[in-house]
Design a protein around this motif. Structure first.
Motif, PDB file in Angstrom:
ATOM      1  N   GLY A 195       0.824  -1.204   0.000  1.00 43.36           N
ATOM      2  CA  GLY A 195       0.000   0.000   0.000  1.00 43.36           C
ATOM      3  C   GLY A 195       0.856   1.250   0.000  1.00 43.36           C
ATOM      4  N   LEU A 196       0.259   2.355  -0.432  1.00 41.14           N
ATOM      5  CA  LEU A 196       0.985   3.620  -0.521  1.00 41.14           C
ATOM      6  C   LEU A 196       0.952   4.364   0.808  1.00 41.14           C
ATOM      7  CD1 LEU A 196      -0.024   5.120  -3.989  1.00 41.14           C
ATOM      8  CD2 LEU A 196       2.065   3.913  -3.369  1.00 41.14           C
ATOM      9  N   ARG A 197       2.099   4.933   1.159  1.00 37.41           N
ATOM     10  CA  ARG A 197       2.186   5.802   2.331  1.00 37.41           C
ATOM     11  C   ARG A 197       2.755   7.144   1.895  1.00 37.41           C
ATOM     12  NH1 ARG A 197       4.387   1.185   6.572  1.00 37.41           N
ATOM     13  NH2 ARG A 197       2.344   0.213   6.920  1.00 37.41           N
TER      14      ARG A 197
ATOM     15  N   PHE B   4       5.568   6.396  -1.087  1.00 34.37           N
ATOM     16  CA  PHE B   4       6.279   5.123  -1.162  1.00 34.37           C
ATOM     17  C   PHE B   4       5.311   3.952  -1.011  1.00 34.37           C
ATOM     18  CE2 PHE B   4       9.210   8.307   0.387  1.00 34.37           C
ATOM     19  CZ  PHE B   4      10.350   8.087  -0.373  1.00 34.37           C
ATOM     20  N   LEU B   5       5.603   2.893  -1.744  1.00 30.53           N
ATOM     21  CA  LEU B   5       4.835   1.657  -1.624  1.00 30.53           C
ATOM     22  C   LEU B   5       5.508   0.781  -0.574  1.00 30.53           C
ATOM     23  CD1 LEU B   5       2.394   0.190  -3.038  1.00 30.53           C
ATOM     24  CD2 LEU B   5       4.132  -1.115  -4.290  1.00 30.53           C
ATOM     25  N   HIS B   6       4.732   0.372   0.433  1.00 32.02           N
ATOM     26  CA  HIS B   6       5.252  -0.462   1.519  1.00 32.02           C
ATOM     27  C   HIS B   6       4.524  -1.802   1.539  1.00 32.02           C
ATOM     28  CE1 HIS B   6       7.698   2.481   3.925  1.00 32.02           C
ATOM     29  NE2 HIS B   6       7.035   3.309   3.140  1.00 32.02           N
ATOM     30  N   ALA B   7       5.238  -2.837   1.936  1.00 33.29           N
ATOM     31  CA  ALA B   7       4.617  -4.156   2.095  1.00 33.29           C
ATOM     32  C   ALA B   7       3.734  -4.143   3.336  1.00 33.29           C
ATOM     33  CB  ALA B   7       5.689  -5.230   2.220  1.00 33.29           C
ATOM     34  N   ILE B   8       2.511  -4.645   3.215  1.00 33.83           N
ATOM     35  CA  ILE B   8       1.624  -4.720   4.385  1.00 33.83           C
ATOM     36  C   ILE B   8       1.530  -6.157   4.904  1.00 33.83           C
ATOM     37  CG2 ILE B   8       0.319  -2.666   3.770  1.00 33.83           C
ATOM     38  CD1 ILE B   8      -1.863  -4.432   2.624  1.00 33.83           C
ATOM     39  N   ARG B   9       2.234  -7.041   4.255  1.00 31.68           N
ATOM     40  CA  ARG B   9       2.475  -8.390   4.760  1.00 31.68           C
ATOM     41  C   ARG B   9       3.736  -8.898   4.076  1.00 31.68           C
ATOM     42  NH1 ARG B   9       1.104 -11.927   0.797  1.00 31.68           N
ATOM     43  NH2 ARG B   9      -0.616 -11.433  -0.627  1.00 31.68           N
TER      44      ARG B   9
ATOM     45  N   ARG C 168      -6.775   2.511   7.384  1.00 27.86           N
ATOM     46  CA  ARG C 168      -6.325   3.579   8.289  1.00 27.86           C
ATOM     47  C   ARG C 168      -5.330   3.026   9.308  1.00 27.86           C
ATOM     48  NH1 ARG C 168     -12.038   4.888   8.552  1.00 27.86           N
ATOM     49  NH2 ARG C 168     -12.511   6.668   7.188  1.00 27.86           N
ATOM     50  N   THR C 169      -5.638   1.877   9.859  1.00 24.90           N
ATOM     51  CA  THR C 169      -4.758   1.250  10.849  1.00 24.90           C
ATOM     52  C   THR C 169      -3.393   0.934  10.255  1.00 24.90           C
ATOM     53  OG1 THR C 169      -6.683   0.254  11.942  1.00 24.90           O
ATOM     54  CG2 THR C 169      -4.524  -0.689  12.453  1.00 24.90           C
TER      55      THR C 169
ATOM     56  N   LEU D 193      -7.889  12.172   2.750  1.00 29.04           N
ATOM     57  CA  LEU D 193      -9.015  11.246   2.866  1.00 29.04           C
ATOM     58  C   LEU D 193      -9.450  11.019   4.306  1.00 29.04           C
ATOM     59  CD1 LEU D 193      -8.158   8.487   0.223  1.00 29.04           C
ATOM     60  CD2 LEU D 193      -9.846  10.301   0.060  1.00 29.04           C
ATOM     61  N   HIS D 194      -8.724  11.584   5.264  1.00 30.68           N
ATOM     62  CA  HIS D 194      -9.083  11.379   6.676  1.00 30.68           C
ATOM     63  C   HIS D 194     -10.327  12.186   7.036  1.00 30.68           C
ATOM     64  CE1 HIS D 194      -5.964   8.803   8.273  1.00 30.68           C
ATOM     65  NE2 HIS D 194      -5.084   9.440   7.534  1.00 30.68           N
TER      66      HIS D 194
END
Length: 368
Positions: free
Chosen positions: A293-295, A302-307, A358-359, A367-368
Motif C-alpha cells: 500500500g501507498l504511504r 512510497f509503496l510499503h509491504a503490508i504483509r 487507516r490502521t 481522505l481522513h
C-alpha cells in the motif's frame, strides 16, 4: 583581470545552477523541500539588499541580485509543484529568523545584524533538505549543487580580493559554500565522487564502487491483466518497496491525458494527480486483497509491504486508497476472493475495509 574572471565564473555558475535545478523540477528529477526554498529565497533577497546598503556600487551586488531573483523564481516553481503542508518546528525557526532579519533591517536600519540573522538561518534551513537526501539522495541528484559550490568559491574570492575593511559578507558566503558543498558531496556519495552529480562516471576523485552483486529487486512479467510486477527479493511487512514518481497534474488536465492508461494516474490530493513516471511503479496492478500500500510522507510517496512478500509473488495495491470524489471507475478483475467488482472512491469502501487501511497507515491526509 583575475578578479574580473572570478566574477564572471560566479555569475555563470549561479545562473547555470538555477537553470539546471529548474529543469530538474520540470522533469520531476528532483524533489525539493519547499520550506527550505522559501527560506532561501527570503535569505538571498535580504542578503542582496543588505549588501547593497553596506557596499553601494560594488560589483558583487550583481551576483547577489541575480541569485536572489533566480532563487525566488525557482521557489515559485517548487511551490507550484507541491501541496501545502504545515511547516515543521525547524522550518518555523528558520522562517522566524528570516522575518526577524527583515524587521531588524527595515525598522532599525541595521544591515549588519540583519545579515547575521540570515547567516544563522541558512544552515538551519538546509536541515529539511539534508534529511530528504539522507532518506534518498535521488531527491536532490542535480548538477546544480556542484555549480553553486563553484559559484560560492568564486564569489568568496571576489569578496576577499575586492573588499578593504568591510568583510561582513564573508560569513554568509562561507556558510553558503559549506552548505552547498555538503549537498554536492551527499548527492554524489554513491561513488564518493562529487563529480558524479554532474552525471560523470569518473572524475579526479573517482573511487570504484564495490560490486555487491545485488539481485534484481523486481521482475516484470505478465498475468491475466497484462503486464505485472513481481518481487525479485523477499519484502518483510512494513518494508519499503518502491517510490512512486511522476509529473504533478491538476485534475482538470486529466480528461485528455488518461485515455488508454487511466490506471497509471495516482491521486495525491483533492485536486492533483501524479502522472506516469515511465518506471516500475506504473506497472503495479490493483488488487482488492493487496500485499502492499501507498504511504504519503514529507519526502515522497512510497509503496510499503503490508504483509510478507515472497520472491516471485506479484506486488499489488488497492487503487481505491487514494481516490477522492473521482469520476474514474474501473471494472476489477483482480480475481481475489474479496474482489469488489469495481474500483472506485475510498468513500465507497465498506467501513471495516476503510478502518483497516487507516490502521495500516495507507490513507493519505486528504481522505481522513
Amino acid at each position: 583581470m583575475i578578479l574580473q574572471s572570478w566574477w564572471y565564473v560566479a555569475i555563470i555558475c549561479n545562473i547555470a545552477a538555477y537553470i539546471f535545478y529548474w529543469l530538474g523540477i520540470r522533469r520531476q528529477l528532483v524533489r525539493p523541500n519547499r520550506s527550505s526554498w522559501l527560506i532561501w529565497s527570503a535569505a538571498t533577497a535580504i542578503e542582496a539588499m543588505t549588501y547593497q546598503a553596506v557596499n553601494h556600487g560594488a560589483a558583487q551586488n550583481i551576483i547577489f541580485a541575480i541569485s536572489a531573483l533566480a532563487c525566488i523564481l525557482v521557489t515559485l516553481a517548487v511551490w507550484r509543484q507541491s501541496a501545502w503542508e504545515p511547516p515543521t518546528r525547524t522550518e518555523s525557526v528558520c522562517m522566524g529568523l528570516s522575518l526577524a532579519a527583515l524587521v531588524v533591517w527595515g525598522v532599525f536600519q541595521s544591515a549588519f545584524w540583519a545579515h547575521m540573522l540570515v547567516v544563522v538561518a541558512i544552515p538551519i534551513s538546509f536541515v529539511p533538505t539534508w534529511a530528504s537526501v539522507m532518506a534518498d539522495r535521488e531527491h536532490e541528484r542535480s548538477p546544480a549543487w556542484g555549480l553553486w559550490t563553484i559559484g560560492d568559491l568564486a564569489t568568496l574570492f571576489v569578496i576577499i580580493a575586492g573588499l578593504q575593511d568591510e568583510r561582513s559578507e564573508i560569513p554568509y558566503i562561507f556558510v553558503e559554500l559549506v552548505c552547498h558543498a555538503s549537498m554536492w558531496f551527499m548527492v554524489g556519495l554513491a561513488t564518493i565522487n562529487p563529480f558524479r552529480s554532474f552525471g560523470f562516471a569518473r572524475g579526479p576523485f573517482f573511487i570504484r564502487e564495490i560490486d555487491r552483486g545485488e539481485p534484481r529487486i523486481f521482475a516484470i512479467g505478465e498475468n491475466h491483466l497484462g503486464k505485472a510486477v513481481f518481487a525479485g527479493v523477499p519484502f518483510a511487512t512494513g518494508g519499503r518497496i518502491v517510490e512512486f514518481k511522476g509529473p504533478r497534474l491538476h485534475k482538470r488536465m486529466l480528461p485528455d491525458l488518461i485515455a488508454g492508461q487511466a490506471d497509471r494516474f495516482v491521486q495525491i490530493d483533492e485536486d492533483h494527480y501524479m502522472g506516469p513516471s515511465g518506471g516500475v511503479d506504473d506497472l503495479i496492478n490493483h488488487s482488492c486483497d493487496p500485499n502492499a500500500g501507498l504511504r504519503f510522507c514529507e519526502h515522497g510517496i512510497f509503496l510499503h509491504a503490508i504483509r510478507d512478500i515472497a520472491p516471485g509473488e506479484e506486488i499489488t495495491w488497492d487503487y481505491s486508497t487514494t481516490l477522492y470524489e473521482s469520476r474514474w471507475q474501473m471494472e476489477c478483475q483482480c480475481r481475489s476472493i474479496t474482489c469488489r467488482g469495481v474500483v472506485g472512491d475510498f468513500s465507497d469502501l465498506a467501513e471495516d475495509i476503510r478502518e483497516r487501511y487507516r490502521t495500516l497507515g495507507l490513507v493519505p491526509p486528504y481522505l481522513h
